[in-house]
Design a protein around this motif. Structure first.
Motif, PDB file in Angstrom:
ATOM      1  N   THR A   1      -3.128   8.751  -8.058  1.00  0.00           N
ATOM      2  CA  THR A   1      -3.942   8.380  -6.901  1.00  0.00           C
ATOM      3  C   THR A   1      -4.665   9.597  -6.342  1.00  0.00           C
ATOM      4  O   THR A   1      -4.273  10.740  -6.537  1.00  0.00           O
ATOM      5  CB  THR A   1      -3.083   7.778  -5.768  1.00  0.00           C
ATOM      6  N   SER A   2      -5.711   9.287  -5.619  1.00  0.00           N
ATOM      7  CA  SER A   2      -6.513  10.305  -4.953  1.00  0.00           C
ATOM      8  C   SER A   2      -6.821   9.730  -3.581  1.00  0.00           C
ATOM      9  O   SER A   2      -7.169   8.562  -3.479  1.00  0.00           O
ATOM     10  CB  SER A   2      -7.790  10.502  -5.774  1.00  0.00           C
ATOM     11  N   PRO A   3      -6.694  10.521  -2.492  1.00  0.00           N
ATOM     12  CA  PRO A   3      -6.920   9.946  -1.174  1.00  0.00           C
ATOM     13  C   PRO A   3      -8.350   9.469  -1.006  1.00  0.00           C
ATOM     14  O   PRO A   3      -9.276  10.061  -1.559  1.00  0.00           O
ATOM     15  CB  PRO A   3      -6.600  11.095  -0.208  1.00  0.00           C
ATOM     16  N   THR A  16      -8.031   5.108  -5.779  1.00  0.00           N
ATOM     17  CA  THR A  16      -7.738   5.163  -4.349  1.00  0.00           C
ATOM     18  C   THR A  16      -7.432   3.740  -3.912  1.00  0.00           C
ATOM     19  O   THR A  16      -8.136   2.802  -4.300  1.00  0.00           O
ATOM     20  CB  THR A  16      -8.904   5.678  -3.493  1.00  0.00           C
ATOM     21  N   PHE A  17      -6.374   3.585  -3.142  1.00  0.00           N
ATOM     22  CA  PHE A  17      -6.030   2.277  -2.573  1.00  0.00           C
ATOM     23  C   PHE A  17      -6.626   2.196  -1.176  1.00  0.00           C
ATOM     24  O   PHE A  17      -6.514   3.138  -0.387  1.00  0.00           O
ATOM     25  CB  PHE A  17      -4.508   2.107  -2.513  1.00  0.00           C
ATOM     26  N   GLU A  18      -7.241   1.052  -0.881  1.00  0.00           N
ATOM     27  CA  GLU A  18      -7.807   0.832   0.453  1.00  0.00           C
ATOM     28  C   GLU A  18      -7.452  -0.587   0.886  1.00  0.00           C
ATOM     29  O   GLU A  18      -7.499  -1.516   0.069  1.00  0.00           O
ATOM     30  CB  GLU A  18      -9.337   0.969   0.425  1.00  0.00           C
ATOM     31  N   SER A  31       1.077   3.927  -3.013  1.00  0.00           N
ATOM     32  CA  SER A  31       0.508   5.256  -2.718  1.00  0.00           C
ATOM     33  C   SER A  31       1.545   6.351  -2.893  1.00  0.00           C
ATOM     34  O   SER A  31       1.197   7.501  -3.207  1.00  0.00           O
ATOM     35  CB  SER A  31      -0.038   5.302  -1.291  1.00  0.00           C
ATOM     36  N   TYR A  50       0.840  -1.209   0.000  1.00  0.00           N
ATOM     37  CA  TYR A  50       0.000   0.000   0.000  1.00  0.00           C
ATOM     38  C   TYR A  50       0.872   1.255   0.000  1.00  0.00           C
ATOM     39  O   TYR A  50       0.635   2.194  -0.774  1.00  0.00           O
ATOM     40  CB  TYR A  50      -0.919  -0.039   1.227  1.00  0.00           C
ATOM     41  N   ASP A  51       1.888   1.278   0.872  1.00  0.00           N
ATOM     42  CA  ASP A  51       2.734   2.472   1.000  1.00  0.00           C
ATOM     43  C   ASP A  51       3.522   2.740  -0.285  1.00  0.00           C
ATOM     44  O   ASP A  51       3.627   3.891  -0.730  1.00  0.00           O
ATOM     45  CB  ASP A  51       3.714   2.315   2.178  1.00  0.00           C
ATOM     46  N   HIS A  57      -7.958   8.274 -11.946  1.00  0.00           N
ATOM     47  CA  HIS A  57      -7.466   8.267 -10.572  1.00  0.00           C
ATOM     48  C   HIS A  57      -7.955   7.063  -9.783  1.00  0.00           C
ATOM     49  O   HIS A  57      -9.093   6.625  -9.916  1.00  0.00           O
ATOM     50  CB  HIS A  57      -7.865   9.551  -9.855  1.00  0.00           C
TER      51      HIS A  57
END
Ligand SMILES: Cc1cc2nc3c(=O)[nH]c(=O)nc-3n(C[C@H](O)[C@H](O)[C@H](O)COP(=O)(O)O)c2cc1C
Length: 223
Positions: free
Chosen positions: A38-40, A57-59, A31, A27-28, A55
């Motif tokens: 990416t987008s938060p 988002t990673f979760e 991101s 993830y890190d 875009h």
């Protein structure tokens, strides 16, 4: 258009376990990569003014938190109505899992190797559903003493069976020095041993992770 939601999936469910450490590392790295658009993540969609359709988002999605027993539905998931299978499951835990998976656009499965294959927890979670996985992009990151490549091979076959679009970049991370958390609570994450991280960097992990991420971007862009 809201960003595409990509689940970084923690696949082992025992306690203690190494998987959350590896998942957070993946993830890190993804991101922090400036090349991956990416987008938060935001819990309030109306606040999200990001309109770039590329875009992501990673979760983090942890299988240990899904409360899934061994497969106990009386139907075959592939036989349910493709457009809306969720209400057709008998069990509440399956309907909940179906809703979770339907909410994601793509998946990165971060899995250990157990006896030359994937953990039963991952196979079980995959078997519960079909249409919720079908057609979505998927990527594989395995880990183990030698990188877990055999688990990655098995997983690729299963994901192909679910008709997922498996990207060609597969990462196998050898874990030689990092151990398990000792005597800690389930959520405690052991820090990665720097020697493992250095070995991965020397093998080009960051460039491979970028390829993996960009392949997902390209697949999602086709939709
Ligand atoms: C049941 C079991 C089977 C394993 N089989 C393998 C294996 O085939 N190859 C390997 O390199 N490591 C194997 N390992 C070692 C795992 O890679 C290591 O224990 C890792 O921490 C597992 O991830 P987890 O802690 O998130 O469960 C196995 C571990 C377990 C618990």
């Amino acid at each position: 258009m809201p960003p595409k939601r990509v689940a970084v999936v923690t696949c082992s469910t025992r306690s203690p376990r190494l998987n959350p450490t590896i998942t957070h590392y993946v993830y890190d790295v993804l991101s922090a990569d400036p090349m991956i658009p990416t987008s938060p993540a935001t819990s309030q969609e109306e606040d999200n003014i990001d309109t770039d359709p590329r875009h992501l988002t990673f979760e983090i999605l942890d299988l240990a938190q899904q409360g899934l027993p061994l497969y106990d539905e009386n139907i075959i998931p592939a036989g349910l109505p493709a457009a809306d299978p969720t209400p057709h499951y008998e069990k509440a835990h399956t309907r909940a899992w179906s809703t979770v998976v339907r909410g994601f656009d793509a998946f990165i499965f971060v899995t250990p190797q157990y006896n030359w294959s994937i953990p039963a927890s991952l196979k079980n979670a995959l078997d519960y559903l079909f249409h919720e996985w079908k057609g979505k992009p998927a990527a594989i990151v395995s880990y183990g003493g030698h990188g877990g490549g055999k688990a990655a091979d098995h997983l690729k076959g299963v994901l192909n069976g679910l008709r997922m679009k498996v990207v060609s970049t597969v990462l196998a991370l050898p874990v030689k020095y990092t151990g398990l958390p000792i005597g800690g609570a389930e959520e405690e994450r052991v820090p990665l041993d720097e020697r493992d991280v250095t070995g991965w960097k020397e093998a080009g992990i960051e460039a491979m992770m970028r390829n993996l991420g960009m392949e997902l971007v390209c697949e999602l862009d086709k939709e």
